[in-house]
Motif scaffolding. Structure first.
Motif, PDB file in Angstrom:
ATOM      1  N   LEU A 278      59.972  97.903  68.631  1.00  0.00           N
ATOM      2  CA  LEU A 278      58.537  97.417  68.484  1.00  0.00           C
ATOM      3  C   LEU A 278      58.016  97.519  69.818  1.00  0.00           C
ATOM      4  O   LEU A 278      57.006  97.807  70.112  1.00  0.00           O
ATOM      5  N   LEU A 279      58.864  96.884  70.892  1.00  0.00           N
ATOM      6  CA  LEU A 279      58.415  96.734  72.193  1.00  0.00           C
ATOM      7  C   LEU A 279      58.099  98.127  72.940  1.00  0.00           C
ATOM      8  O   LEU A 279      57.020  98.317  73.579  1.00  0.00           O
ATOM      9  N   MET A 280      59.318  99.179  72.562  1.00  0.00           N
ATOM     10  CA  MET A 280      59.152 100.205  73.270  1.00  0.00           C
ATOM     11  C   MET A 280      57.877 101.037  72.611  1.00  0.00           C
ATOM     12  O   MET A 280      57.276 102.014  73.421  1.00  0.00           O
ATOM     13  N   ASP A 281      57.568 100.961  71.373  1.00  0.00           N
ATOM     14  CA  ASP A 281      56.617 101.716  70.872  1.00  0.00           C
ATOM     15  C   ASP A 281      55.156 101.249  71.310  1.00  0.00           C
ATOM     16  O   ASP A 281      54.417 102.285  71.605  1.00  0.00           O
TER      17      ASP A 281
ATOM     18  N   HIS B  18      60.513 109.407  70.021  1.00  0.00           N
ATOM     19  CA  HIS B  18      59.163 108.968  70.560  1.00  0.00           C
ATOM     20  C   HIS B  18      59.250 107.940  71.236  1.00  0.00           C
ATOM     21  O   HIS B  18      58.405 107.790  72.241  1.00  0.00           O
ATOM     22  N   GLN B  19      60.216 107.001  71.178  1.00  0.00           N
ATOM     23  CA  GLN B  19      60.181 105.842  72.086  1.00  0.00           C
ATOM     24  C   GLN B  19      60.541 106.394  73.538  1.00  0.00           C
ATOM     25  O   GLN B  19      60.043 105.685  74.329  1.00  0.00           O
ATOM     26  N   ALA B  20      61.464 107.244  73.574  1.00  0.00           N
ATOM     27  CA  ALA B  20      61.793 107.791  74.847  1.00  0.00           C
ATOM     28  C   ALA B  20      60.508 108.208  75.466  1.00  0.00           C
ATOM     29  O   ALA B  20      60.303 108.157  76.753  1.00  0.00           O
ATOM     30  N   LYS B  21      59.670 109.098  74.870  1.00  0.00           N
ATOM     31  CA  LYS B  21      58.459 109.611  75.370  1.00  0.00           C
ATOM     32  C   LYS B  21      57.546 108.695  75.755  1.00  0.00           C
ATOM     33  O   LYS B  21      56.806 108.817  76.925  1.00  0.00           O
ATOM     34  N   VAL B  22      57.469 107.752  75.016  1.00  0.00           N
ATOM     35  CA  VAL B  22      56.490 106.473  75.429  1.00  0.00           C
ATOM     36  C   VAL B  22      56.954 105.719  76.500  1.00  0.00           C
ATOM     37  O   VAL B  22      56.159 105.414  77.525  1.00  0.00           O
TER      38      VAL B  22
ATOM     39  N   VAL C 219      49.959 100.208  74.542  1.00  0.00           N
ATOM     40  CA  VAL C 219      49.282  99.616  75.553  1.00  0.00           C
ATOM     41  C   VAL C 219      49.597 100.609  76.745  1.00  0.00           C
ATOM     42  O   VAL C 219      50.627 100.460  77.339  1.00  0.00           O
ATOM     43  N   SER C 220      48.371 100.994  77.508  1.00  0.00           N
ATOM     44  CA  SER C 220      48.624 101.421  78.382  1.00  0.00           C
ATOM     45  C   SER C 220      48.589 100.908  79.826  1.00  0.00           C
ATOM     46  O   SER C 220      48.543  99.509  79.635  1.00  0.00           O
ATOM     47  N   TYR C 221      48.899 101.326  80.870  1.00  0.00           N
ATOM     48  CA  TYR C 221      48.898 100.547  81.966  1.00  0.00           C
ATOM     49  C   TYR C 221      47.443  99.737  82.423  1.00  0.00           C
ATOM     50  O   TYR C 221      47.527  98.487  82.629  1.00  0.00           O
TER      51      TYR C 221
ATOM     52  N   LYS D 240      52.093  89.493  72.416  1.00  0.00           N
ATOM     53  CA  LYS D 240      50.817  89.071  72.663  1.00  0.00           C
ATOM     54  C   LYS D 240      49.792  90.248  72.543  1.00  0.00           C
ATOM     55  O   LYS D 240      48.758  90.196  72.394  1.00  0.00           O
ATOM     56  N   ASN D 241      50.406  91.363  72.782  1.00  0.00           N
ATOM     57  CA  ASN D 241      49.627  92.562  72.948  1.00  0.00           C
ATOM     58  C   ASN D 241      50.156  93.515  71.876  1.00  0.00           C
ATOM     59  O   ASN D 241      49.538  94.720  71.628  1.00  0.00           O
ATOM     60  N   ILE D 242      50.915  93.086  70.759  1.00  0.00           N
ATOM     61  CA  ILE D 242      51.060  93.765  69.609  1.00  0.00           C
ATOM     62  C   ILE D 242      50.696  93.093  68.520  1.00  0.00           C
ATOM     63  O   ILE D 242      51.461  91.879  68.193  1.00  0.00           O
ATOM     64  N   PRO D 243      49.637  93.478  67.628  1.00  0.00           N
ATOM     65  CA  PRO D 243      49.170  92.764  66.539  1.00  0.00           C
ATOM     66  C   PRO D 243      50.380  92.492  65.567  1.00  0.00           C
ATOM     67  O   PRO D 243      50.907  93.347  64.896  1.00  0.00           O
TER      68      PRO D 243
END
Length: 465
Positions: free
Chosen positions: A111-114, A146-150, A30-32, A14-17
């Motif tokens: 996708l979710l982690m990104d 990258h995903q780990a940093k996110v 998506v930030s906090y 829902k937050n990922i087009p």
């Protein structure tokens, strides 16, 4: 019969087009603050107002099945932990979130982690509260830099805003049991070993050991990480929890499909990452039970270049191959028994067109598994190497029909299901190779030379000279 989707709006995305609900070019992490504005952490607030056992019952009622590949009922897995009243006797409990995602052709968790890491973190908090867990580890594959940093940034945001650590969940908010519940959350990066996607090898890796699967029993829920009770769930599985708690299990079971062969249902939506010979590859959120043809033609723009469909891997190469006549296979947890594959797996189909060399596909899959075997079990270590060598010989045209029979024999006798290995890595070789060989045998037979076995016979009594 035309398939009709039951999903009215996306939950995981829902937050990922994501097509067809949004344009992927509009995606942003998506930030906090942004997550909060869209109702983020409201489900956690609701969960803290429930008894931990009631949260578990809600998840059980949803019949959410693990999205990492095995499809085991999530709520049922949680009940395998020692009872809450025994927590003082067992000490710390752990949650290990499997973000290894090293199955070839699988990229849904990424996708979710990104783009929506706080959805995962909220699910972790809900799981930890329900299961009385104090420490959570997100085990992420080594290649996901990258995903780990996110995730690290998102976890820091969660700590800064009182979600984790400090006084307890949500800044020390009171729970239904009265006292706040404190959770610590960490990212643990793997070293890039495929076998660490297996749950016990994952635990060994977190402990700093070589990623070798453990013999079971004991099972992780009783003796897991550091010898303590441990729950292991996939990223997508955990990400479903906020919407289940927010909307209730009836909402979840209204999506997906029931079993058509008398097995457990396939309720809810599923992220499906489609790759291969399609016009528009990508990750899509769909009802479980969507026909493969519908996914390819309605979501992915059809076969690339207008070519014909030939075959598909339904969900990660370990699952085996769907044949040319199985384009209408329903992508649910019954797919294994109905279409002679290992299972739905990660539900990330890889599509092959009419020009694909299936001998080369089988050889490449065997190469991968022979390289990734941890070497602990002889049938896997030796068998996967021999299958790879034989398939190389067949592809090069240097084999005979006996090599074809030997390839199938070796593949069929290795794996956890024949009972010859500790984990299921060898089953990936087994199912991938033999389903390709069985469903496209003509391609293999055309590459081998007949084995000629001379037969001599004598008529009458032998006379000594």
């Amino acid at each position: 019969m035309t398939w009709e989707p039951k999903m009215k709006a996306p939950a995981l995305t829902k937050n990922i087009p994501t097509m067809p609900f949004g344009d992927p070019r509009d995606r942003r992490t998506v930030s906090y603050e942004a997550y909060r504005k869209t109702g983020g952490y409201k489900a956690l607030e609701k969960a803290l107002g429930m008894a931990p056992g009631d949260v578990t019952e809600e998840v059980k009622g949803s019949q959410l099945r693990g999205r990492g590949g095995a499809g085991f009922p999530t709520g049922l897995k949680w009940t395998f932990l020692p009872k809450a009243e025994d927590i003082n006797n067992v000490g710390t409990r752990y949650l290990a979130v499997n973000a290894d995602e090293s199955e070839p052709g699988t990229f849904k968790d990424r996708l979710l982690m990104d783009f929506d890491p706080h959805l995962l973190l909220e699910g972790i908090a809900i799981c930890c509260y329900a299961c009385r867990i104090e420490k959570a580890f997100i085990y992420i594959r080594g290649e996901y830099h990258h995903q780990a940093k996110v995730l690290e940034r998102a976890i820091q945001e969660a700590y800064d805003n009182g979600i984790f650590g400090g006084k307890g969940l949500l800044g020390g908010a009171a729970t239904q049991t009265g006292a706040p519940w404190k959770v610590e959350c960490y990212v643990h990066r793997g070293a890039g070993a495929y076998v660490c996607g297996e749950e016990t090898a994952l635990l060994e890796s977190i402990e700093g050991k070589r990623g070798w699967p453990r013999i079971k029993p004991p099972f992780p829920a009783i003796e897991g990480l550091f010898g303590k009770p441990t729950i292991i769930n996939n990223v997508e599985t955990i990400a479903h929890l906020p919407s289940i708690i927010e909307h209730g299990h009836e909402w979840f079971t209204a999506q997906g499909c029931a079993s058509t062969i008398g097995g457990p249902p396939s309720f809810g939506t599923k992220l499906m990452g489609v790759s291969g010979h399609v016009e528009k590859p990508g990750v899509f959120e769909c009802d479980l039970g969507i026909p493969l043809r519908t996914l390819v033609e309605d979501y992915c723009g059809g076969m690339r270049g207008g070519k014909k469909f030939k075959a598909a891997i339904p969900g990660g190469v370990a699952m085996g191959m769907l044949g040319t006549d199985q384009f209408d296979a329903e992508l649910d947890f019954d797919i294994g028994r109905k279409y002679n594959v290992l299972g739905l797996g990660t539900a990330c189909p890889t599509i092959f067109d009419e020009d694909t060399d299936m001998v080369a596909v089988a050889r490449n899959i065997a190469r991968f598994f022979s390289h990734e075997s941890c070497g602990q079990c002889t049938p896997c270590r030796e068998g996967s190497q021999w299958v790879y060598k034989l398939l190389c010989r067949i592809e090069q045209g240097d084999a005979r029909t006996k090599d074809l029979d030997l390839t199938q024999e070796i593949a069929t006798t290795m794996g956890a299901m024949p009972g010859t290995t500790i984990c299921g890595l060898a089953d990936g070789t087994n199912w991938a190779v033999r389903t390709i060989l069985n469903k496209f045998r003509g391609e293999f037979e055309s590459r081998v030379r007949p084995t000629f076995v001379p037969v001599t016979a004598s008529v009458g009594a032998m006379v000594n000279g």
